[in-house]
Design an enzyme around this catalytic site. Structure first.
Site, PDB file in Angstrom:
ATOM      1  N   CYS A  89       0.850  -1.177   0.000  1.00 52.25           N
ATOM      2  CA  CYS A  89       0.000   0.000   0.000  1.00 52.25           C
ATOM      3  C   CYS A  89       0.897   1.242   0.000  1.00 52.25           C
ATOM      4  O   CYS A  89       1.812   1.349   0.816  1.00 52.25           O
ATOM      5  CB  CYS A  89      -0.961   0.101   1.185  1.00 52.25           C
ATOM      6  SG  CYS A  89      -2.249  -1.146   1.154  1.00 52.25           S
TER       7      CYS A  89
ATOM      8  N   ARG B  27       4.124  -0.411  -4.703  1.00 54.81           N
ATOM      9  CA  ARG B  27       3.792  -0.917  -3.368  1.00 54.81           C
ATOM     10  C   ARG B  27       2.436  -1.618  -3.334  1.00 54.81           C
ATOM     11  O   ARG B  27       2.067  -2.208  -2.318  1.00 54.81           O
ATOM     12  CB  ARG B  27       3.772   0.240  -2.364  1.00 54.81           C
ATOM     13  CG  ARG B  27       5.102   0.938  -2.219  1.00 54.81           C
ATOM     14  CD  ARG B  27       4.984   2.047  -1.197  1.00 54.81           C
ATOM     15  NE  ARG B  27       4.779   1.510   0.125  1.00 54.81           N
ATOM     16  CZ  ARG B  27       5.743   1.250   1.000  1.00 54.81           C
ATOM     17  NH1 ARG B  27       6.987   1.497   0.692  1.00 54.81           N
ATOM     18  NH2 ARG B  27       5.466   0.760   2.180  1.00 54.81           N
TER      19      ARG B  27
ATOM     20  N   TRP C 174      -2.840  -2.609  -1.862  1.00 55.66           N
ATOM     21  CA  TRP C 174      -2.582  -4.036  -2.006  1.00 55.66           C
ATOM     22  C   TRP C 174      -3.571  -4.705  -1.052  1.00 55.66           C
ATOM     23  O   TRP C 174      -3.473  -4.551   0.164  1.00 55.66           O
ATOM     24  CB  TRP C 174      -1.143  -4.378  -1.624  1.00 55.66           C
ATOM     25  CG  TRP C 174      -0.793  -5.799  -1.899  1.00 55.66           C
ATOM     26  CD1 TRP C 174      -0.424  -6.332  -3.105  1.00 55.66           C
ATOM     27  CD2 TRP C 174      -0.790  -6.884  -0.961  1.00 55.66           C
ATOM     28  NE1 TRP C 174      -0.189  -7.681  -2.972  1.00 55.66           N
ATOM     29  CE2 TRP C 174      -0.409  -8.049  -1.669  1.00 55.66           C
ATOM     30  CE3 TRP C 174      -1.073  -6.996   0.394  1.00 55.66           C
ATOM     31  CZ2 TRP C 174      -0.299  -9.295  -1.072  1.00 55.66           C
ATOM     32  CZ3 TRP C 174      -0.973  -8.237   0.994  1.00 55.66           C
ATOM     33  CH2 TRP C 174      -0.581  -9.373   0.264  1.00 55.66           C
TER      34      TRP C 174
ATOM     35  N   ASN D 133      -2.067   2.197   5.677  1.00 54.48           N
ATOM     36  CA  ASN D 133      -1.213   1.065   5.297  1.00 54.48           C
ATOM     37  C   ASN D 133      -0.993   0.262   6.562  1.00 54.48           C
ATOM     38  O   ASN D 133      -0.568   0.801   7.583  1.00 54.48           O
ATOM     39  CB  ASN D 133       0.127   1.585   4.749  1.00 54.48           C
ATOM     40  CG  ASN D 133       1.120   0.463   4.501  1.00 54.48           C
ATOM     41  OD1 ASN D 133       0.733  -0.693   4.340  1.00 54.48           O
ATOM     42  ND2 ASN D 133       2.398   0.798   4.471  1.00 54.48           N
ATOM     43  N   GLY D 134      -1.309  -1.048   6.494  1.00 55.92           N
ATOM     44  CA  GLY D 134      -1.134  -1.897   7.674  1.00 55.92           C
ATOM     45  C   GLY D 134      -2.365  -2.766   7.864  1.00 55.92           C
ATOM     46  O   GLY D 134      -3.167  -2.927   6.939  1.00 55.92           O
TER      47      GLY D 134
ATOM     48  N   GLU E 272      16.493 -19.123  -5.890  1.00 59.43           N
ATOM     49  CA  GLU E 272      16.176 -17.759  -6.320  1.00 59.43           C
ATOM     50  C   GLU E 272      15.753 -17.743  -7.802  1.00 59.43           C
ATOM     51  O   GLU E 272      14.839 -17.015  -8.184  1.00 59.43           O
ATOM     52  CB  GLU E 272      17.392 -16.848  -6.071  1.00 59.43           C
ATOM     53  CG  GLU E 272      17.319 -15.458  -6.654  1.00 59.43           C
ATOM     54  CD  GLU E 272      16.139 -14.614  -6.193  1.00 59.43           C
ATOM     55  OE1 GLU E 272      15.393 -15.036  -5.298  1.00 59.43           O
ATOM     56  OE2 GLU E 272      15.944 -13.541  -6.778  1.00 59.43           O
TER      57      GLU E 272
ATOM     58  N   LYS F 164      12.205 -16.235  -9.164  1.00 58.90           N
ATOM     59  CA  LYS F 164      12.116 -15.170 -10.186  1.00 58.90           C
ATOM     60  C   LYS F 164      11.173 -15.594 -11.303  1.00 58.90           C
ATOM     61  O   LYS F 164      10.310 -14.826 -11.724  1.00 58.90           O
ATOM     62  CB  LYS F 164      13.486 -14.863 -10.816  1.00 58.90           C
ATOM     63  CG  LYS F 164      14.438 -14.000 -10.056  1.00 58.90           C
ATOM     64  CD  LYS F 164      14.052 -12.560  -9.877  1.00 58.90           C
ATOM     65  CE  LYS F 164      13.196 -12.368  -8.665  1.00 58.90           C
ATOM     66  NZ  LYS F 164      13.839 -12.107  -7.413  1.00 58.90           N
TER      67      LYS F 164
ATOM     68  N   GLU G 181       7.387 -15.771 -10.117  1.00 60.17           N
ATOM     69  CA  GLU G 181       6.691 -14.539  -9.722  1.00 60.17           C
ATOM     70  C   GLU G 181       6.392 -13.610 -10.890  1.00 60.17           C
ATOM     71  O   GLU G 181       5.413 -12.875 -10.849  1.00 60.17           O
ATOM     72  CB  GLU G 181       7.435 -13.799  -8.611  1.00 60.17           C
ATOM     73  CG  GLU G 181       8.739 -13.152  -8.998  1.00 60.17           C
ATOM     74  CD  GLU G 181       9.359 -12.355  -7.840  1.00 60.17           C
ATOM     75  OE1 GLU G 181      10.583 -12.379  -7.710  1.00 60.17           O
ATOM     76  OE2 GLU G 181       8.621 -11.716  -7.084  1.00 60.17           O
TER      77      GLU G 181
ATOM     78  N   HIS H  79      13.493 -38.938  -4.966  1.00 60.59           N
ATOM     79  CA  HIS H  79      12.715 -39.308  -3.775  1.00 60.59           C
ATOM     80  C   HIS H  79      11.267 -38.845  -3.895  1.00 60.59           C
ATOM     81  O   HIS H  79      10.564 -38.754  -2.902  1.00 60.59           O
ATOM     82  CB  HIS H  79      13.392 -38.754  -2.517  1.00 60.59           C
ATOM     83  CG  HIS H  79      14.760 -39.316  -2.317  1.00 60.59           C
ATOM     84  ND1 HIS H  79      14.982 -40.620  -1.933  1.00 60.59           N
ATOM     85  CD2 HIS H  79      15.985 -38.787  -2.521  1.00 60.59           C
ATOM     86  CE1 HIS H  79      16.290 -40.855  -1.882  1.00 60.59           C
ATOM     87  NE2 HIS H  79      16.917 -39.749  -2.244  1.00 60.59           N
TER      88      HIS H  79
ATOM     89  N   LYS I 101       5.678  -4.516  -3.715  1.00 65.01           N
ATOM     90  CA  LYS I 101       7.011  -4.356  -3.143  1.00 65.01           C
ATOM     91  C   LYS I 101       6.840  -3.961  -1.677  1.00 65.01           C
ATOM     92  O   LYS I 101       5.852  -3.315  -1.331  1.00 65.01           O
ATOM     93  CB  LYS I 101       7.709  -3.225  -3.901  1.00 65.01           C
ATOM     94  CG  LYS I 101       9.177  -3.157  -3.682  1.00 65.01           C
ATOM     95  CD  LYS I 101       9.922  -3.774  -4.833  1.00 65.01           C
ATOM     96  CE  LYS I 101      11.402  -3.761  -4.641  1.00 65.01           C
ATOM     97  NZ  LYS I 101      12.016  -4.928  -5.284  1.00 65.01           N
TER      98      LYS I 101
HETATM   99  C1  F6R Z   1      11.049 -11.340  -4.819  1.00 68.37           C
HETATM  100  C2  F6R Z   1      11.119 -10.324  -3.797  1.00 68.37           C
HETATM  101  C3  F6R Z   1      10.673 -10.670  -2.429  1.00 68.37           C
HETATM  102  C4  F6R Z   1      11.474  -9.900  -1.369  1.00 68.37           C
HETATM  103  C5  F6R Z   1      10.871 -10.151   0.017  1.00 68.37           C
HETATM  104  C6  F6R Z   1      11.669  -9.473   1.103  1.00 68.37           C
HETATM  105  O1  F6R Z   1      11.578 -10.910  -6.023  1.00 68.37           O
HETATM  106  O2  F6R Z   1      11.478  -9.198  -4.044  1.00 68.37           O
HETATM  107  O3  F6R Z   1      10.729 -12.041  -2.200  1.00 68.37           O
HETATM  108  O4  F6R Z   1      12.802 -10.311  -1.406  1.00 68.37           O
HETATM  109  O5  F6R Z   1       9.558  -9.678   0.031  1.00 68.37           O
HETATM  110  O6  F6R Z   1      11.691  -8.093   0.932  1.00 68.37           O
HETATM  111  P1  F6R Z   1      12.773  -7.191   1.651  1.00 68.37           P
HETATM  112  O7  F6R Z   1      14.101  -7.569   1.074  1.00 68.37           O
HETATM  113  O8  F6R Z   1      12.383  -5.786   1.316  1.00 68.37           O
HETATM  114  O9  F6R Z   1      12.697  -7.500   3.098  1.00 68.37           O
END
Ligand code: F6R
Length: 605
Positions: free
Chosen positions: A2, A27, A75, A99-100, A478, A482, A485, A501, A600
């Site tokens: 948010c 966000r 969000w 936000n929260g 990772e 990627k 997502e 397994h 984000k």
């Molecule tokens: C994936 C991604 C997320 C963040 C996770 C932690 O591409 O960006 O998995 O890594 O939400 O976020 P931070 O690093 O801001 O604590």
């Protein structure tokens, strides 16, 4: 998670809020809204499900002359993606954005009998009703009372109808920054929305009533004492948060990785040796610890998995890596002999923050690896090492991961030196190789033909598997994240030896398997595992060091990494896997920077 913005000044608030919301859209992008209060106290509310562009269109069709207002990009947590659930929410005298999560919103609704006043399914509207219920013409007293009742995390920006030109804010955990610029006073969830207006800003202290007027910002603690904010200066420019000619933020940020590595590593080398003492990080932190615990979420946690492999391999210190959301409710087996490292790009991830607080309660010394200056995690940990990636706007993390790794390698070098595991010569060589990883990443980005070929093998598939052993397994976690997502392909990472397994049952003709085999010591074993999936029809994309000798029968597509030392393969492997995900998402015509359901900076549990 948010995005919120508030403005009171001498210019058109509607325009400033909409421009700010576009910057904050990463966000959350389920819905967006603005509320404007004119000088006569008339309120104009506009909110729409969908992107900020949808809201902008609606606002442009009904322009409002007001110099004060609040805006929100959502969000969704409580309640679906609808116009009614979009913020701002109004009740009587009060209009607010949030936000929260208000955890006790059911209890508040029942206790105050708000059932008939609610028009949405959100926890936020309950907070608006509560403030209206408590309001007797004094915003400070109202917020003070509300803090005693509200349980959960919140950052609120509030308009009271009888207070034109003023915005009242209060927060608990959820982030808020504020700035006084030439055009007026600003508040927002993060700096990206403020940077166009001011380079100086401050982090709004928790549980402090902040009042924004056109010409000043005041802060009062809950005892009514005036507080002076601690002003900080932004160390990046507006251009860093723009696409700069690239089609997407993600590819721009992938391209910025070599520079981000340089910025993160070089200033910490003194005569070629890593040292953090100038940043206030004492060596005793590394000499006294018996074990290391790494806590983080998502990509940051996967950086921690690579860190664990490297630290255990080189330093022989036991490292446990925890998912922050699990750690905070588990039994934390840490004490004053544990060094807890928390890793976070945003420095605001609520689970990581809670884990940090728990680690401190257990007596552990804490070190944060964080990208955003002045963020809550950076401020609350005992020590902080900043990564210097600049703003990361694409929801999928790329450059932040690379520099998190860089700091973990720097730490490994420092500890190895301090504990006599490396001689100075060895430590210098280790650091030289780390520095050279930035040019290897640049080579991967320039020579991406094989990656583009691999995209064709992956993009039509519903599933993909990433396999590897040891460090390769840590990187593949990772890589899978990627791909899933941003391309919505179900992707899983498996330790190559573990497939048989159970998981190998899922391999059928043409299932893409992205196999990483960069580690000499287990190379032959990994190749055997690759043969097992190939024998079952998998389409194998093999990622190896450029000098690796591999029977061509083993793979369909081979991607060579310009790297020689096994311990450093992660940097080029990560760039390769990022590009694979990026080009796949783009080839599928998806929104690379804003994948569905994500946002984000995850500031809710
Ligand atoms: C994936 C991604 C997320 C963040 C996770 C932690 O591409 O960006 O998995 O890594 O939400 O976020 P931070 O690093 O801001 O604590």
């Amino acid at each position: 998670m948010c995005g919120i913005i508030g403005y009171s000044g001498s210019f058109c608030a509607q325009k400033i809020l909409l421009d700010g919301l576009e910057q904050l859209e990463y966000r959350g992008y389920d819905s967006a809204g603005v509320a404007l209060l004119d000088d006569q106290g008339e309120l104009f509310l506009q909110k729409k499900a969908g992107r900020v562009s949808v809201l902008r269109k609606a606002c442009e069709a009904a322009p409002v002359k007001s110099r004060c207002g609040i805006g929100h990009t959502r969000w969704a947590t409580h309640g679906g993606v609808t116009d009614a659930n979009a913020h701002p929410h109004s009740c009587g005298q009060v209009t607010l954005i949030h936000n929260g999560i208000i955890e006790n919103y059911h209890e508040i609704t029942a206790a105050f009998g708000f059932q008939d006043r609610l028009h949405s399914e959100t926890d936020t509207e309950v907070a608006a009703c509560l403030l209206d219920h408590l309001y007797r013409g004094n915003p400070f007293e109202t917020l003070k009372k509300a803090v005693d009742i509200l349980v959960g995390s919140y950052a609120f920006c509030i308009l009271f109808k009888d207070r034109p030109g003023q915005i009242f804010c209060i927060r608990n955990v959820s982030p808020l920054v504020a700035a006084q610029g030439e055009a007026g006073s600003f508040v927002a969830s993060d700096l990206t929305a403020l940077i166009a207006h001011s380079r100086s800003y401050f982090v709004v202290p928790e549980k402090t009533v902040m009042t924004l007027s056109a010409d000043r910002i005041t802060l009062l603690d809950l005892n009514g004492q005036t507080m002076e904010p601690e002003c900080l200066t932004v160390d990046w420019n507006v251009e860093s948060a723009q696409k700069g000619g690239y089609p997407h933020f993600m590819i721009k940020e992938i391209n910025e990785q070599p520079q981000a590595m340089e910025n993160t590593v070089r200033p910490r080398l003194f005569n070629g040796l890593p040292d953090f003492r100038e940043e206030g990080v004492e060596d005793s932190l590394f000499l006294d610890c018996e074990t290391i615990t790494i806590v983080a979420c998502g990509t940051a946690m996967y950086a921690g998995m690579v860190g664990k492999a490297i630290i255990e391999q080189i330093l022989h210190i036991p490292v446990a890596v925890h998912i922050a959301s699990e750690f905070r409710y588990d039994t934390p087996l840490i004490n004053e002999k544990t060094l807890t490292i928390v890793i976070s790009q945003s420095g605001e991830t609520i689970d990581t923050l809670a884990a940090l607080r728990l680690a401190k309660e257990c007596g552990s010394r804490t070190l944060a690896i964080v990208n955003v200056k002045g963020s809550t995690i950076a401020r609350e940990s005992d020590y902080v090492l900043y990564t210097h990636a600049g703003p990361e706007i694409a929801v999928a993390s790329t450059k932040a991961y690379i520099v998190q790794l860089a700091v973990l390698y720097l730490l490994t070098g420092r500890i190895a030196l301090l504990r006599g595991i490396f001689t100075e010569k060895q430590a210098k060589e280790f650091m030289d190789t780390l520095l050279s990883a930035s040019s290897s990443i640049a080579q991967v980005i320039q020579k991406d033909e094989a990656i583009k070929k691999a995209v064709k093998a992956v993009k039509h598939s519903d599933h993909a598997f990433f396999i590897g052993r040891g460090l390769d397994y840590a990187f593949s976690l990772e890589g899978a994240l990627k791909l899933k997502e941003i391309s919505y392909i179900h992707a899983e990472a498996y330790a190559a030896g573990e497939l048989k397994h159970g998981t190998i049952a899922l391999i059928e003709k043409n299932t893409p398997v992205i196999a990483l085999a960069t580690q000499e010591k287990i190379f032959a074993k990994t190749i055997s595992n690759i043969r097992e999936v190939r024998a079952r029809g998998a389409s194998v994309i093999l990622i190896v060091k450029e000098n690796a000798q591999v029977d061509p029968d083993v793979y369909d597509i081979r991607i060579d990494l310009p790297v020689r030392q096994d311990e450093f393969a992660v940097f080029t492997a990560a760039a390769t896997l990022q590009l694979l995900a990026y080009y796949t998402s783009d080839a599928k015509g998806l929104n690379v920077d804003k994948p569905r359901n994500l946002a984000k900076s995850v500031t809710v549990e």
